[in-house]
Design a protein around this motif. Structure first.
Motif, PDB file in Angstrom:
ATOM      1  N   SER A   1       1.530   9.520   1.778  1.00 52.68           N
ATOM      2  CA  SER A   1       2.502  10.286   0.984  1.00 52.68           C
ATOM      3  C   SER A   1       1.862  11.332   0.091  1.00 52.68           C
ATOM      4  CB  SER A   1       3.346   9.342   0.130  1.00 52.68           C
ATOM      5  OG  SER A   1       4.129   8.523   0.950  1.00 52.68           O
ATOM      6  N   LEU A   2       0.782  10.987  -0.584  1.00 50.35           N
ATOM      7  CA  LEU A   2       0.145  11.956  -1.476  1.00 50.35           C
ATOM      8  C   LEU A   2      -0.412  13.134  -0.680  1.00 50.35           C
ATOM      9  CD1 LEU A   2      -0.739  12.832  -4.288  1.00 50.35           C
ATOM     10  CD2 LEU A   2      -2.834  11.512  -3.944  1.00 50.35           C
TER      11      LEU A   2
ATOM     12  N   HIS B   1       0.819  -1.216   0.000  1.00 50.41           N
ATOM     13  CA  HIS B   1       0.000   0.000   0.000  1.00 50.41           C
ATOM     14  C   HIS B   1       0.848   1.259   0.000  1.00 50.41           C
ATOM     15  CE1 HIS B   1      -4.312  -1.181   0.749  1.00 50.41           C
ATOM     16  NE2 HIS B   1      -3.688  -2.322   0.616  1.00 50.41           N
ATOM     17  N   ALA B   2       2.090   1.160   0.475  1.00 55.13           N
ATOM     18  CA  ALA B   2       2.968   2.325   0.500  1.00 55.13           C
ATOM     19  C   ALA B   2       4.414   1.854   0.572  1.00 55.13           C
ATOM     20  CB  ALA B   2       2.652   3.223   1.695  1.00 55.13           C
ATOM     21  N   VAL B   3       5.297   2.656  -0.026  1.00 52.68           N
ATOM     22  CA  VAL B   3       6.742   2.448   0.057  1.00 52.68           C
ATOM     23  C   VAL B   3       7.354   3.825   0.247  1.00 52.68           C
ATOM     24  CG1 VAL B   3       8.804   1.522  -1.035  1.00 52.68           C
ATOM     25  CG2 VAL B   3       6.566   0.581  -1.638  1.00 52.68           C
ATOM     26  N   ALA B   4       8.175   3.977   1.268  1.00 52.86           N
ATOM     27  CA  ALA B   4       8.772   5.285   1.540  1.00 52.86           C
ATOM     28  C   ALA B   4      10.143   5.102   2.165  1.00 52.86           C
ATOM     29  CB  ALA B   4       7.871   6.081   2.482  1.00 52.86           C
TER      30      ALA B   4
ATOM     31  N   VAL C   1       9.737  10.071   2.285  1.00 50.92           N
ATOM     32  CA  VAL C   1       9.520  10.425   0.888  1.00 50.92           C
ATOM     33  C   VAL C   1       9.018   9.179   0.182  1.00 50.92           C
ATOM     34  CG1 VAL C   1      10.657  11.114  -1.267  1.00 50.92           C
ATOM     35  CG2 VAL C   1      11.257  12.239   0.895  1.00 50.92           C
ATOM     36  N   SER C   2       7.957   9.323  -0.581  1.00 54.56           N
ATOM     37  CA  SER C   2       7.357   8.175  -1.243  1.00 54.56           C
ATOM     38  C   SER C   2       8.258   7.617  -2.335  1.00 54.56           C
ATOM     39  CB  SER C   2       6.008   8.548  -1.856  1.00 54.56           C
ATOM     40  OG  SER C   2       5.472   7.417  -2.526  1.00 54.56           O
ATOM     41  N   LEU C   3       8.318   6.302  -2.375  1.00 54.54           N
ATOM     42  CA  LEU C   3       9.023   5.598  -3.444  1.00 54.54           C
ATOM     43  C   LEU C   3       8.033   4.834  -4.315  1.00 54.54           C
ATOM     44  CD1 LEU C   3      11.934   4.160  -1.271  1.00 54.54           C
ATOM     45  CD2 LEU C   3      11.991   6.189  -2.739  1.00 54.54           C
ATOM     46  N   HIS C   4       6.770   5.070  -4.085  1.00 52.91           N
ATOM     47  CA  HIS C   4       5.700   4.347  -4.787  1.00 52.91           C
ATOM     48  C   HIS C   4       5.345   5.106  -6.061  1.00 52.91           C
ATOM     49  CE1 HIS C   4       2.060   1.939  -5.208  1.00 52.91           C
ATOM     50  NE2 HIS C   4       2.534   1.175  -4.240  1.00 52.91           N
ATOM     51  N   ARG C   5       5.335   4.426  -7.193  1.00 56.12           N
ATOM     52  CA  ARG C   5       5.058   5.089  -8.476  1.00 56.12           C
ATOM     53  C   ARG C   5       3.658   5.677  -8.545  1.00 56.12           C
ATOM     54  NH1 ARG C   5       6.876   0.761 -12.742  1.00 56.12           N
ATOM     55  NH2 ARG C   5       6.899  -0.611 -10.966  1.00 56.12           N
ATOM     56  N   ALA C   6       2.708   5.081  -7.844  1.00 49.26           N
ATOM     57  CA  ALA C   6       1.330   5.589  -7.886  1.00 49.26           C
ATOM     58  C   ALA C   6       1.261   7.015  -7.341  1.00 49.26           C
ATOM     59  CB  ALA C   6       0.400   4.674  -7.106  1.00 49.26           C
ATOM     60  N   VAL C   7       2.003   7.295  -6.287  1.00 47.01           N
ATOM     61  CA  VAL C   7       2.001   8.650  -5.717  1.00 47.01           C
ATOM     62  C   VAL C   7       2.573   9.638  -6.719  1.00 47.01           C
ATOM     63  CG1 VAL C   7       2.948  10.120  -3.894  1.00 47.01           C
ATOM     64  CG2 VAL C   7       2.071   7.841  -3.341  1.00 47.01           C
ATOM     65  N   ALA C   8       3.666   9.274  -7.373  1.00 47.55           N
ATOM     66  CA  ALA C   8       4.255  10.147  -8.387  1.00 47.55           C
ATOM     67  C   ALA C   8       3.262  10.419  -9.508  1.00 47.55           C
ATOM     68  CB  ALA C   8       5.528   9.521  -8.939  1.00 47.55           C
ATOM     69  N   ALA C   9       2.531   9.402  -9.921  1.00 47.69           N
ATOM     70  CA  ALA C   9       1.545   9.580 -10.994  1.00 47.69           C
ATOM     71  C   ALA C   9       0.410  10.493 -10.556  1.00 47.69           C
ATOM     72  CB  ALA C   9       0.989   8.224 -11.425  1.00 47.69           C
ATOM     73  N   LEU C  10      -0.039  10.349  -9.328  1.00 52.86           N
ATOM     74  CA  LEU C  10      -1.158  11.169  -8.848  1.00 52.86           C
ATOM     75  C   LEU C  10      -0.762  12.625  -8.612  1.00 52.86           C
ATOM     76  CD1 LEU C  10      -2.852   8.615  -6.454  1.00 52.86           C
ATOM     77  CD2 LEU C  10      -3.794   9.544  -8.576  1.00 52.86           C
ATOM     78  N   GLU C  11       0.524  12.880  -8.452  1.00 50.81           N
ATOM     79  CA  GLU C  11       0.978  14.260  -8.259  1.00 50.81           C
ATOM     80  C   GLU C  11       0.740  15.122  -9.492  1.00 50.81           C
ATOM     81  OE1 GLU C  11       4.811  14.882  -6.604  1.00 50.81           O
ATOM     82  OE2 GLU C  11       4.481  13.441  -5.017  1.00 50.81           O
ATOM     83  N   ILE C  12       0.358  14.520 -10.586  1.00 52.63           N
ATOM     84  CA  ILE C  12       0.064  15.297 -11.801  1.00 52.63           C
ATOM     85  C   ILE C  12      -1.068  16.291 -11.555  1.00 52.63           C
ATOM     86  CG2 ILE C  12      -1.617  13.733 -12.870  1.00 52.63           C
ATOM     87  CD1 ILE C  12       0.276  14.447 -15.461  1.00 52.63           C
ATOM     88  N   VAL C  13      -1.905  16.010 -10.571  1.00 52.60           N
ATOM     89  CA  VAL C  13      -3.005  16.934 -10.260  1.00 52.60           C
ATOM     90  C   VAL C  13      -2.464  18.329  -9.937  1.00 52.60           C
ATOM     91  CG1 VAL C  13      -3.204  16.484  -7.763  1.00 52.60           C
ATOM     92  CG2 VAL C  13      -5.215  17.083  -9.067  1.00 52.60           C
ATOM     93  N   LYS C  14      -1.246  18.396  -9.397  1.00 54.00           N
ATOM     94  CA  LYS C  14      -0.655  19.698  -9.091  1.00 54.00           C
ATOM     95  C   LYS C  14      -0.380  20.504 -10.358  1.00 54.00           C
ATOM     96  CE  LYS C  14       2.712  18.021  -6.590  1.00 54.00           C
ATOM     97  NZ  LYS C  14       3.860  17.881  -5.670  1.00 54.00           N
ATOM     98  N   ARG C  15      -0.187  19.840 -11.465  1.00 55.86           N
ATOM     99  CA  ARG C  15       0.099  20.515 -12.734  1.00 55.86           C
ATOM    100  C   ARG C  15      -1.179  20.997 -13.431  1.00 55.86           C
ATOM    101  NH1 ARG C  15       4.996  20.720 -11.477  1.00 55.86           N
ATOM    102  NH2 ARG C  15       6.319  18.894 -11.598  1.00 55.86           N
ATOM    103  N   LEU C  16      -2.330  20.556 -12.951  1.00 54.03           N
ATOM    104  CA  LEU C  16      -3.597  20.903 -13.595  1.00 54.03           C
ATOM    105  C   LEU C  16      -4.153  22.245 -13.131  1.00 54.03           C
ATOM    106  CD1 LEU C  16      -5.302  17.390 -13.464  1.00 54.03           C
ATOM    107  CD2 LEU C  16      -4.113  18.455 -15.398  1.00 54.03           C
ATOM    108  N   ARG C  17      -3.553  22.824 -12.096  1.00 51.81           N
ATOM    109  CA  ARG C  17      -4.015  24.113 -11.572  1.00 51.81           C
ATOM    110  C   ARG C  17      -2.837  25.074 -11.484  1.00 51.81           C
ATOM    111  NH1 ARG C  17      -8.810  24.437  -8.325  1.00 51.81           N
ATOM    112  NH2 ARG C  17      -7.739  26.194  -7.401  1.00 51.81           N
TER     113      ARG C  17
END
Length: 100
Positions: free
Chosen positions: A63-64, A23-26, A32-48
């Motif tokens: 992490s997110l 469920h999580a890797v840090a 600091v997250s090492l999970h690729r899913a968190v990195a992918a979800l951070e794209i929301v920051k680029r949408l605003r």
């Protein structure tokens, strides 16, 4: 709800496992997250153009939620499984103060 929640450290990473699923890797200490899913979800920051509000359903280590809060977002996080919420708080460092 998860029947078995485990936290283990291996090769410089901390893992949160629920029923054998990661469920999580840090990184221990800095969390600091090492999970690729968190990195992918951070794209929301680029949408605003500026930080806004975010609702995170399912902490998965937090992490997110922490990353969004650190970048100025107002974060509400919900984890419906009390065992996972406890493990995230105890072993992955998300605290109420880090999410606004």
């Amino acid at each position: 709800m998860a029947r078995e929640v485990r936290v283990l450290e291996k090769e410089g990473a901390r893992y949160l496992l629920a029923d054998g699923t990661i469920h999580a890797v840090a990184t221990p200490g800095s969390f600091v997250s090492l999970h690729r899913a968190v990195a992918a979800l951070e794209i929301v920051k680029r949408l605003r153009p500026t930080p806004g509000s975010a609702l995170v359903i399912g902490l998965r280590g937090g992490s997110l939620a922490k990353t969004l809060a650190r970048d100025g977002w107002r974060v509400s996080a919900i984890e419906p499984d009390p065992a996972l919420a406890r493990a995230a708080g105890d072993f992955f460092g998300p605290r109420r103060a880090s999410a606004r």
